[in-house]
Motif scaffolding. Structure first.
Motif, short mmCIF file in Angstrom:
data_model
loop_
_atom_site.label_atom_id
_atom_site.label_comp_id
_atom_site.label_asym_id
_atom_site.label_seq_id
_atom_site.Cartn_x
_atom_site.Cartn_y
_atom_site.Cartn_z
N VAL A 1 10.42 -26.48 -13.89
CA VAL A 1 10.66 -25.41 -14.86
C VAL A 1 10.30 -25.80 -16.28
CG1 VAL A 1 12.47 -24.31 -13.47
CG2 VAL A 1 13.09 -26.11 -15.10
N ASP A 2 10.22 -27.09 -16.59
CA ASP A 2 9.90 -27.49 -17.95
C ASP A 2 8.45 -27.94 -18.11
OD1 ASP A 2 10.11 -29.82 -16.48
OD2 ASP A 2 11.08 -30.96 -18.07
N ALA A 3 7.59 -27.58 -17.16
CA ALA A 3 6.19 -27.99 -17.24
C ALA A 3 5.54 -27.46 -18.51
CB ALA A 3 5.43 -27.49 -16.01
N GLN A 4 4.77 -28.31 -19.17
CA GLN A 4 4.01 -27.92 -20.36
C GLN A 4 2.54 -27.89 -19.97
OE1 GLN A 4 5.38 -27.15 -23.53
NE2 GLN A 4 7.19 -27.06 -22.23
N ILE A 5 2.08 -26.73 -19.54
CA ILE A 5 0.74 -26.62 -18.97
C ILE A 5 -0.12 -25.75 -19.88
CG2 ILE A 5 -0.60 -25.75 -17.03
CD1 ILE A 5 1.75 -26.49 -15.23
N TRP A 6 -1.11 -26.40 -20.50
CA TRP A 6 -2.05 -25.70 -21.37
C TRP A 6 -3.49 -25.97 -20.97
CZ3 TRP A 6 0.24 -22.27 -24.39
CH2 TRP A 6 1.60 -22.44 -24.63
N THR A 7 -3.70 -27.02 -20.20
CA THR A 7 -5.03 -27.33 -19.68
C THR A 7 -4.88 -27.64 -18.21
OG1 THR A 7 -4.95 -29.72 -20.00
CG2 THR A 7 -5.59 -28.39 -21.90
N GLU A 8 -5.98 -27.61 -17.47
CA GLU A 8 -5.88 -27.91 -16.05
C GLU A 8 -5.38 -29.33 -15.78
OE1 GLU A 8 -8.32 -27.37 -11.87
OE2 GLU A 8 -9.36 -27.10 -13.77
N PRO A 9 -5.80 -30.34 -16.57
CA PRO A 9 -5.23 -31.67 -16.34
C PRO A 9 -3.72 -31.72 -16.47
CG PRO A 9 -7.22 -31.85 -17.65
CD PRO A 9 -6.92 -30.38 -17.54
N ASP A 10 -3.14 -30.80 -17.27
CA ASP A 10 -1.68 -30.78 -17.40
C ASP A 10 -1.01 -30.43 -16.07
OD1 ASP A 10 -1.98 -31.34 -20.07
OD2 ASP A 10 -1.77 -29.26 -20.73
N VAL A 11 -1.70 -29.66 -15.22
CA VAL A 11 -1.15 -29.33 -13.91
C VAL A 11 -0.94 -30.61 -13.10
CG1 VAL A 11 -1.57 -28.11 -11.74
CG2 VAL A 11 -2.27 -27.07 -13.90
N ARG A 12 -1.93 -31.48 -13.15
CA ARG A 12 -1.84 -32.72 -12.39
C ARG A 12 -0.85 -33.70 -13.00
NH1 ARG A 12 -7.28 -31.18 -12.37
NH2 ARG A 12 -7.97 -32.65 -13.97
N ARG A 13 -0.60 -33.56 -14.30
CA ARG A 13 0.36 -34.44 -14.95
C ARG A 13 1.80 -34.00 -14.70
NH1 ARG A 13 0.14 -33.17 -20.58
NH2 ARG A 13 1.78 -31.70 -19.95
N ASP A 14 2.08 -32.70 -14.86
CA ASP A 14 3.45 -32.21 -14.79
C ASP A 14 3.84 -31.68 -13.41
OD1 ASP A 14 3.66 -32.83 -17.42
OD2 ASP A 14 3.88 -30.79 -18.18
N GLY A 15 2.84 -31.28 -12.59
CA GLY A 15 3.16 -30.76 -11.27
C GLY A 15 3.32 -31.86 -10.23
N PHE A 16 3.77 -31.47 -9.05
CA PHE A 16 3.98 -32.40 -7.95
C PHE A 16 3.05 -32.01 -6.80
CE2 PHE A 16 7.67 -32.82 -10.55
CZ PHE A 16 8.06 -34.14 -10.42
N SER A 17 2.09 -32.87 -6.51
CA SER A 17 1.10 -32.60 -5.48
C SER A 17 1.76 -32.60 -4.10
CB SER A 17 0.00 -33.65 -5.52
OG SER A 17 -0.74 -33.67 -4.32
N LEU A 18 1.55 -31.52 -3.36
CA LEU A 18 2.10 -31.45 -2.01
C LEU A 18 1.51 -32.54 -1.12
CD1 LEU A 18 3.82 -30.08 0.13
CD2 LEU A 18 1.94 -28.45 0.50
N GLU A 19 0.21 -32.81 -1.27
CA GLU A 19 -0.41 -33.86 -0.46
C GLU A 19 0.20 -35.22 -0.76
OE1 GLU A 19 -4.62 -34.03 -0.61
OE2 GLU A 19 -4.91 -31.96 0.07
N THR A 20 0.47 -35.49 -2.03
CA THR A 20 1.07 -36.77 -2.40
C THR A 20 2.47 -36.90 -1.82
OG1 THR A 20 -0.22 -36.85 -4.45
CG2 THR A 20 1.77 -38.21 -4.35
N VAL A 21 3.24 -35.83 -1.90
CA VAL A 21 4.61 -35.87 -1.36
C VAL A 21 4.59 -36.10 0.15
CG1 VAL A 21 6.68 -34.47 -0.95
CG2 VAL A 21 5.59 -34.46 -3.22
N LEU A 22 3.75 -35.37 0.86
CA LEU A 22 3.68 -35.55 2.32
C LEU A 22 3.18 -36.95 2.67
CD1 LEU A 22 2.24 -32.09 3.41
CD2 LEU A 22 4.53 -32.96 3.88
N GLY A 23 2.25 -37.46 1.87
CA GLY A 23 1.76 -38.81 2.13
C GLY A 23 2.84 -39.86 1.95
N GLU A 24 3.68 -39.68 0.93
CA GLU A 24 4.77 -40.63 0.70
C GLU A 24 5.81 -40.56 1.81
OE1 GLU A 24 6.75 -43.70 -1.06
OE2 GLU A 24 4.78 -42.89 -1.60
#
Length: 492
Positions: free
Chosen positions: A116-139
């Motif tokens: 809810v507190d993501a600060q997304i202004w550029t596409e790279p911000d998505v990868r910084r503030d979001g949580f990748s589903l693939e990464t979570v499943l891999g872990e």
């Protein structure tokens, strides 16, 4: 082109050891993390469905023998802690399930769950503030889970996507490890709206099928998909991917021995927002950017002082003058201003505050922050690009072109800067140069609607009317708001 994109948390835990049963898939421990994010400050209003959906799904999973952790309106730090706690609990052969309802964005062909507190202004911000589903499943897989299930109700049109256009709507296909079962509430790259009711259609159908005993999990989700498709008259068709290597049922037969849920305990409120992580953008192969020149902007017809000019002649000063005090109370701007009061040389905070100012039309304030940020970090390509865009919007085209060229010198083939420079050329009447920039951007990202629409306008101005109309029609099909956005830039 457009400014690129870049809290309460309550966790409830049910801790109860599972009793082994006769069914093979029920001998393993079952763990679930259920998240409902509804209160995003950047959205016009809280989402109506995620909290109720998360609570209902959590209650059902507890009845099915899962040890469940529930999170509502989680910040990035709270989500990180919740995932870490889930990882720590997994044992070899465990069943691990994730349910997420909120906003999701796909970037670089991965799907990201957004706090809810993501600060997304550029596409790279998505990868910084979001949580990748693939990464979570891999872990989860690395921790030894035998069955991995992800139920993602996040295919919503969200406010972050409107800040940058190098994205595809909806979610992307997930490359999950063996033994995974993944379901999205809607088809790939498609979005749905909240129904405004107590629960989403997806969760209504999901709960109905989960409660049927003895169904294998794949069959449960297939029946859910059929139910959603029928109820929506094929307007919403969930997506499923499965690589399960063993049988699994949410509710095995009456001899299962799954025990009822244990007590629920509250987890303390998460820590305040963590500092942003550094941007990590991929660098594309470097061709030499073209040297483009445009005529200087015409001088004003009169030399009246700024204060005497009508608002229409002086939009930037008018906007900043009437909103500066109100913007100071904006939660994001306020937090960044506090951070800068402690460290005035924080180039990242200046850059991010400039993005927020520009997104709200306070262009003079934005330029002041971008200027300060670039004095501290003169190689920040994102800051050059965003200052280029801001100067373009207010009509300072000569300086804008200089910024875009510098961004492309530092990062050749930077798609956002190509897109921004295309707008500079379009506004300055250089249709051929605009087409060349938009063509280059579209070769990198064929779904970049701003470049597609801009190229359409440039083609029409250069005499290729039918080709231009085709580009414009295709761009509007992907983004119905694109014409209004260009009108806001002063381009029609």
């Amino acid at each position: 082109m457009k400014i690129r994109v870049a809290l309460l948390a309550i966790l409830m835990v049910s801790v109860a050891p599972l009793v082994p049963s006769m069914a093979a898939d029920n001998r393993a421990d079952r763990f679930a993390l259920v998240i409902g994010n509804a209160k995003y400050p950047d959205a016009e209003a809280p989402l109506k469905e995620p909290i109720n959906d998360a609570r209902e799904v959590a209650d059902e999973l507890k009845r099915d023998g899962f040890s469940v952790e529930v999170g509502e309106n989680l910040t990035g730090e709270a989500m990180r802690r919740a995932f870490d706690k889930l990882y720590a609990r997994i044992k070899p052969g465990s069943v691990a399930l994730i349910f997420f309802s909120g906003f999701g964005i796909q970037s670089a062909r991965q799907s990201y769950m957004i706090p809810v507190d993501a600060q997304i202004w550029t596409e790279p911000d998505v990868r910084r503030d979001g949580f990748s589903l693939e990464t979570v499943l891999g872990e989860i897989n690395a921790r030894g889970a035998g069955v991995k299930i992800a139920l993602i109700d996040a295919s919503r049109r969200n406010p972050f996507e409107r800040r940058f256009r190098s994205f595809s709507a909806g979610l992307a296909p997930v490359i999950a490890p063996n033994g995974s079962l993944v379901m999205y509430s809607a088809a790939l790259s498609s979005v749905i709206g909240d129904t405004g009711g107590e629960h989403s259609l997806f969760v209504q159908e999901l709960l109905k099928e989960i409660r049927v005993p003895d169904l294998m999990a794949e069959e449960t989700l297939n029946r859910t998909r059929v139910g959603v498709t029928r109820a929506s008259r094929s307007e919403q068709v969930p997506w499923i991917s499965s690589s399960l290597a063993e049988d699994f049922s949410f509710i095995p037969g009456s001899g299962s021995g799954a025990k009822p849920p244990g007590p629920v305990a509250a987890i303390p409120r998460p820590a305040p927002e963590p500092p942003p992580l550094p941007r990590n953008d991929p660098v594309l192969p470097p061709p030499k950017p073209a040297e483009l020149k445009i005529p200087p902007p015409p001088k004003p017809a009169t030399d009246k002082p700024a204060a005497e000019k009508p608002a229409a002649e002086n939009p930037t000063e008018k906007i900043d003058g009437t909103t500066a005090l109100a913007l100071a109370e904006d939660p994001t701007i306020k937090s960044l201003t506090i951070k800068l009061s402690d460290n005035p040389d924080d180039a990242g905070a200046l850059y991010r505050r400039g993005q927020v100012y520009a997104s709200k039309g306070a262009y003079t304030l934005a330029l002041k922050d971008f200027d300060a940020s670039l004095r501290l970090n003169p190689r920040d390509v994102e800051a050059y690009n965003n200052r280029c865009w801001t100067r373009t919007v207010i009509g300072d085209l000569q300086a804008a072109l200089k910024d875009c060229n510098e961004a492309l010198r530092l990062r050749p083939n930077f798609v956002d800067a190509l897109d921004s420079r295309g707008l500079v050329n379009l506004k300055s009447g250089q249709a051929k140069n605009a087409i060349a920039d938009f063509d280059a951007a579209l070769r990198i990202n064929p779904r970049l609607t701003s470049s597609l629409y801009g190229r359409g306008l440039a083609k029409k101005r250069s005499g290729a009317i039918s080709e231009g109309e085709l580009d414009i029609t295709n761009a509007k099909a992907m983004d119905p708001n694109i014409a209004k956005e260009f009108a806001d830039y002063g381009v029609r």
